[in-house]
Design a protein around this motif. Structure first.
Motif, PDB file in Angstrom:
ATOM      1  N   LEU A   5       0.864  -1.188   0.000  1.00 36.81           N
ATOM      2  CA  LEU A   5       0.000   0.000   0.000  1.00 36.81           C
ATOM      3  C   LEU A   5       0.892   1.227   0.000  1.00 36.81           C
ATOM      4  CD1 LEU A   5      -2.602   1.694   0.432  1.00 36.81           C
ATOM      5  CD2 LEU A   5      -2.402   1.170   2.901  1.00 36.81           C
ATOM      6  N   ILE A   6       0.660   2.137  -0.945  1.00 33.75           N
ATOM      7  CA  ILE A   6       1.450   3.370  -1.002  1.00 33.75           C
ATOM      8  C   ILE A   6       0.521   4.565  -0.796  1.00 33.75           C
ATOM      9  CG2 ILE A   6       3.000   4.813  -2.362  1.00 33.75           C
ATOM     10  CD1 ILE A   6       3.971   2.363  -3.814  1.00 33.75           C
ATOM     11  N   ILE A   7       0.746   5.286   0.290  1.00 34.50           N
ATOM     12  CA  ILE A   7      -0.002   6.511   0.590  1.00 34.50           C
ATOM     13  C   ILE A   7       0.796   7.679   0.007  1.00 34.50           C
ATOM     14  CG2 ILE A   7      -1.002   7.949   2.402  1.00 34.50           C
ATOM     15  CD1 ILE A   7      -2.148   5.139   2.412  1.00 34.50           C
ATOM     16  N   GLY A   8       0.133   8.468  -0.841  1.00 35.53           N
ATOM     17  CA  GLY A   8       0.862   9.546  -1.516  1.00 35.53           C
ATOM     18  C   GLY A   8       1.661   9.010  -2.684  1.00 35.53           C
ATOM     19  N   ALA A   9       1.032   8.140  -3.461  1.00 30.49           N
ATOM     20  CA  ALA A   9       1.743   7.400  -4.517  1.00 30.49           C
ATOM     21  C   ALA A   9       2.158   8.263  -5.699  1.00 30.49           C
ATOM     22  CB  ALA A   9       0.876   6.247  -5.010  1.00 30.49           C
ATOM     23  N   THR A  10       1.610   9.485  -5.789  1.00 28.49           N
ATOM     24  CA  THR A  10       1.956  10.319  -6.943  1.00 28.49           C
ATOM     25  C   THR A  10       3.221  11.140  -6.722  1.00 28.49           C
ATOM     26  OG1 THR A  10       0.507  12.089  -6.160  1.00 28.49           O
ATOM     27  CG2 THR A  10      -0.453  10.501  -7.684  1.00 28.49           C
ATOM     28  N   SER A  11       3.810  11.062  -5.538  1.00 29.93           N
ATOM     29  CA  SER A  11       5.076  11.779  -5.338  1.00 29.93           C
ATOM     30  C   SER A  11       6.179  11.080  -6.127  1.00 29.93           C
ATOM     31  CB  SER A  11       5.442  11.815  -3.855  1.00 29.93           C
ATOM     32  OG  SER A  11       6.078  10.613  -3.452  1.00 29.93           O
ATOM     33  N   VAL A  85       3.803  -0.861   3.788  1.00 30.22           N
ATOM     34  CA  VAL A  85       3.012   0.372   3.658  1.00 30.22           C
ATOM     35  C   VAL A  85       3.997   1.525   3.583  1.00 30.22           C
ATOM     36  CG1 VAL A  85       1.235   1.863   4.615  1.00 30.22           C
ATOM     37  CG2 VAL A  85       1.121  -0.618   5.001  1.00 30.22           C
ATOM     38  N   LEU A  86       4.033   2.181   2.445  1.00 27.49           N
ATOM     39  CA  LEU A  86       4.886   3.357   2.269  1.00 27.49           C
ATOM     40  C   LEU A  86       4.031   4.607   2.459  1.00 27.49           C
ATOM     41  CD1 LEU A  86       7.494   4.828   1.412  1.00 27.49           C
ATOM     42  CD2 LEU A  86       6.776   4.528  -0.972  1.00 27.49           C
ATOM     43  N   VAL A  87       4.416   5.443   3.405  1.00 25.53           N
ATOM     44  CA  VAL A  87       3.665   6.681   3.693  1.00 25.53           C
ATOM     45  C   VAL A  87       4.517   7.847   3.216  1.00 25.53           C
ATOM     46  CG1 VAL A  87       2.589   8.074   5.488  1.00 25.53           C
ATOM     47  CG2 VAL A  87       2.539   5.569   5.641  1.00 25.53           C
ATOM     48  N   ALA A  88       4.077   8.486   2.127  1.00 22.70           N
ATOM     49  CA  ALA A  88       4.940   9.470   1.463  1.00 22.70           C
ATOM     50  C   ALA A  88       4.323  10.843   1.221  1.00 22.70           C
ATOM     51  CB  ALA A  88       5.406   8.884   0.118  1.00 22.70           C
ATOM     52  N   PRO A  89       3.126  11.151   1.735  1.00 21.25           N
ATOM     53  CA  PRO A  89       2.572  12.477   1.426  1.00 21.25           C
ATOM     54  C   PRO A  89       3.382  13.589   2.071  1.00 21.25           C
ATOM     55  CG  PRO A  89       0.920  11.049   2.458  1.00 21.25           C
ATOM     56  CD  PRO A  89       2.256  10.405   2.634  1.00 21.25           C
ATOM     57  N   GLY A  90       3.284  14.764   1.505  1.00 23.86           N
ATOM     58  CA  GLY A  90       3.962  15.913   2.096  1.00 23.86           C
ATOM     59  C   GLY A  90       3.989  17.062   1.112  1.00 23.86           C
ATOM     60  N   SER A  91       4.196  18.240   1.663  1.00 18.92           N
ATOM     61  CA  SER A  91       4.335  19.420   0.802  1.00 18.92           C
ATOM     62  C   SER A  91       5.334  20.351   1.468  1.00 18.92           C
ATOM     63  CB  SER A  91       2.993  20.117   0.608  1.00 18.92           C
ATOM     64  OG  SER A  91       2.542  20.644   1.847  1.00 18.92           O
ATOM     65  N   GLN A 187      15.633  15.810  -6.334  1.00 13.51           N
ATOM     66  CA  GLN A 187      15.194  16.494  -7.545  1.00 13.51           C
ATOM     67  C   GLN A 187      13.740  16.119  -7.844  1.00 13.51           C
ATOM     68  OE1 GLN A 187      16.883  15.145 -11.412  1.00 13.51           O
ATOM     69  NE2 GLN A 187      17.914  17.119 -11.390  1.00 13.51           N
ATOM     70  N   THR A 188      12.810  16.887  -7.302  1.00 16.50           N
ATOM     71  CA  THR A 188      11.384  16.623  -7.493  1.00 16.50           C
ATOM     72  C   THR A 188      10.671  17.930  -7.829  1.00 16.50           C
ATOM     73  OG1 THR A 188      10.766  17.075  -5.197  1.00 16.50           O
ATOM     74  CG2 THR A 188      11.514  14.823  -5.699  1.00 16.50           C
ATOM     75  N   PRO A 189       9.409  17.863  -8.262  1.00 21.63           N
ATOM     76  CA  PRO A 189       8.659  19.108  -8.496  1.00 21.63           C
ATOM     77  C   PRO A 189       8.592  19.990  -7.250  1.00 21.63           C
ATOM     78  CG  PRO A 189       7.535  17.254  -9.505  1.00 21.63           C
ATOM     79  CD  PRO A 189       8.669  16.675  -8.720  1.00 21.63           C
ATOM     80  N   MET A 190       8.640  19.368  -6.044  1.00 19.52           N
ATOM     81  CA  MET A 190       8.538  20.131  -4.801  1.00 19.52           C
ATOM     82  C   MET A 190       9.748  21.029  -4.580  1.00 19.52           C
ATOM     83  SD  MET A 190       7.328  18.562  -1.137  1.00 19.52           S
ATOM     84  CE  MET A 190       8.864  17.942  -0.477  1.00 19.52           C
ATOM     85  N   THR A 191      10.906  20.645  -5.141  1.00 23.45           N
ATOM     86  CA  THR A 191      12.128  21.427  -4.932  1.00 23.45           C
ATOM     87  C   THR A 191      12.587  22.131  -6.210  1.00 23.45           C
ATOM     88  OG1 THR A 191      13.530  19.505  -5.428  1.00 23.45           O
ATOM     89  CG2 THR A 191      12.910  19.832  -3.135  1.00 23.45           C
ATOM     90  N   ALA A 192      11.753  22.097  -7.246  1.00 24.13           N
ATOM     91  CA  ALA A 192      12.159  22.620  -8.554  1.00 24.13           C
ATOM     92  C   ALA A 192      12.554  24.093  -8.502  1.00 24.13           C
ATOM     93  CB  ALA A 192      11.041  22.404  -9.562  1.00 24.13           C
ATOM     94  N   VAL A 201      22.204  17.061  -4.490  1.00 23.84           N
ATOM     95  CA  VAL A 201      20.846  16.757  -4.950  1.00 23.84           C
ATOM     96  C   VAL A 201      20.816  15.376  -5.598  1.00 23.84           C
ATOM     97  CG1 VAL A 201      18.945  17.450  -6.439  1.00 23.84           C
ATOM     98  CG2 VAL A 201      20.342  19.195  -5.299  1.00 23.84           C
ATOM     99  N   ALA A 202      19.961  14.504  -5.093  1.00 29.06           N
ATOM    100  CA  ALA A 202      19.819  13.146  -5.636  1.00 29.06           C
ATOM    101  C   ALA A 202      18.561  13.058  -6.493  1.00 29.06           C
ATOM    102  CB  ALA A 202      19.738  12.142  -4.495  1.00 29.06           C
ATOM    103  N   THR A 203      18.532  12.076  -7.369  1.00 25.18           N
ATOM    104  CA  THR A 203      17.320  11.822  -8.157  1.00 25.18           C
ATOM    105  C   THR A 203      16.363  10.959  -7.329  1.00 25.18           C
ATOM    106  OG1 THR A 203      18.157   9.772  -9.112  1.00 25.18           O
ATOM    107  CG2 THR A 203      18.699  11.832 -10.267  1.00 25.18           C
ATOM    108  N   PRO A 204      15.079  10.983  -7.663  1.00 28.56           N
ATOM    109  CA  PRO A 204      14.138  10.101  -6.949  1.00 28.56           C
ATOM    110  C   PRO A 204      14.531   8.635  -7.062  1.00 28.56           C
ATOM    111  CG  PRO A 204      12.950  11.769  -8.198  1.00 28.56           C
ATOM    112  CD  PRO A 204      14.391  11.897  -8.596  1.00 28.56           C
ATOM    113  N   GLU A 205      15.109   8.250  -8.200  1.00 27.79           N
ATOM    114  CA  GLU A 205      15.499   6.845  -8.389  1.00 27.79           C
ATOM    115  C   GLU A 205      16.638   6.458  -7.435  1.00 27.79           C
ATOM    116  OE1 GLU A 205      15.029   9.046 -10.845  1.00 27.79           O
ATOM    117  OE2 GLU A 205      13.129   8.209 -11.586  1.00 27.79           O
ATOM    118  N   GLN A 206      17.609   7.369  -7.264  1.00 24.92           N
ATOM    119  CA  GLN A 206      18.709   7.091  -6.324  1.00 24.92           C
ATOM    120  C   GLN A 206      18.169   6.937  -4.899  1.00 24.92           C
ATOM    121  OE1 GLN A 206      20.964  10.639  -7.416  1.00 24.92           O
ATOM    122  NE2 GLN A 206      22.632   9.390  -8.222  1.00 24.92           N
ATOM    123  N   VAL A 207      17.284   7.836  -4.530  1.00 23.99           N
ATOM    124  CA  VAL A 207      16.700   7.776  -3.186  1.00 23.99           C
ATOM    125  C   VAL A 207      15.857   6.517  -3.016  1.00 23.99           C
ATOM    126  CG1 VAL A 207      15.081   8.920  -1.623  1.00 23.99           C
ATOM    127  CG2 VAL A 207      16.775  10.262  -2.870  1.00 23.99           C
TER     128      VAL A 207
END
Length: 248
Positions: A5-11, A85-91, A187-192, A201-207
């Motif tokens: 289950l991934i909460i905040g799956a669109t990040s 269960v991955l909990v990933a929401p945030g802004s 490197q995400t839209p949140m930090t663009a 700065v790491a890529t989402p894939e590295q993280v």
């Protein structure tokens, strides 16, 4: 087979974690939650193309506390059991605006801390009843020490980190484990729009690779990438009198 289950799956980080889990085990099954129906459907299609056994999507606004129980129940019914269960929401709130508008500040705290902790409490109880499962919660290095540039965000992440520390203690007797993830700059839209040092700065894939590898080993605290463990150790050791002179 992992039932995830991934909460905040669109990040960006959550999406990369789903692909990483799938790369390690093509028998994965997913329930993806988020607020954006179109993006959820795109991620679902991508995971199915990559071989996911089955994928479902559920709309969830993390601040809608009344919907948490229903989402957990529906995810459990679809997957049969929650293995991960991955909990990933945030802004990332605007610090200057937080200082000027306390309503906005309160909403940012609700999104990044209060709502997540309320959801985690219900997830913990569900996994406790299963007597198995692993909670993977994304916090941030920002919660390790308050800085003038983002102390509302940092305070929220610190609250989530401490909350998860308590859950680790509570759940260990029931066979449920908890991992707290502390990413640095990603490197995400949140930090663009932020001016960040390129080398840090790491890529989402590295993280995502660090998160999945560390969580599968059931590490309690995971800095992603790992060098942030040393950076934050140094930052925490800086005496307050000196730290106050830094423009951080």
């Amino acid at each position: 087979m992992k039932r995830i289950l991934i909460i905040g799956a669109t990040s960006a980080i959550a999406e990369a974690c789903a692909r990483e889990w799938l790369q390690q085990d093509d028998a994965c099954q997913f329930v993806l939650t988020g607020r954006d129906r179109n993006k959820l459907d795109m991620i679902k299609a991508d995971l199915q193309t990559r071989g996911a056994q089955k994928v479902d999507t559920l709309l969830l606004d993390i601040n809608d506390l009344e919907s948490h129980a229903t989402i957990i129940q529906e995810a459990g019914c679809f997957l049969g059991q929650l293995d991960r269960v991955l909990v990933a929401p945030g802004s990332l709130p605007d610090q200057a605006l937080c200082q000027q508008d306390l309503v906005y500040a309160r909403e940012s705290i609700n999104t990044n801390a209060t709502s997540i902790m309320m959801l985690l409490e219900q997830l913990a109880t569900t996994l406790e009843h299963q007597r198995t499962g692993h909670l993977v919660v994304i916090s941030s290095v920002a919660g390790d020490r308050g800085r003038m540039s983002n102390y509302f965000y940092g305070a929220a992440k610190a609250a989530v980190t401490v909350f998860c520390s308590g859950l680790m203690m509570r759940l260990q007797k029931s066979g449920v484990s908890v991992s707290v993830i502390k990413p640095g700059f990603v490197q995400t839209p949140m930090t663009a729009d932020l001016n960040l040092p390129d080398k840090l700065v790491a890529t989402p894939e590295q993280v995502a690779r660090v998160i999945v590898k560390g969580s599968e080993r059931q590490q309690g605290v995971i800095y992603a990438p790992g060098f942030w463990l040393f950076i934050m150790a140094i930052i925490r050791l800086i005496p307050t009198a000196i730290f106050k002179r830094l423009s951080l």
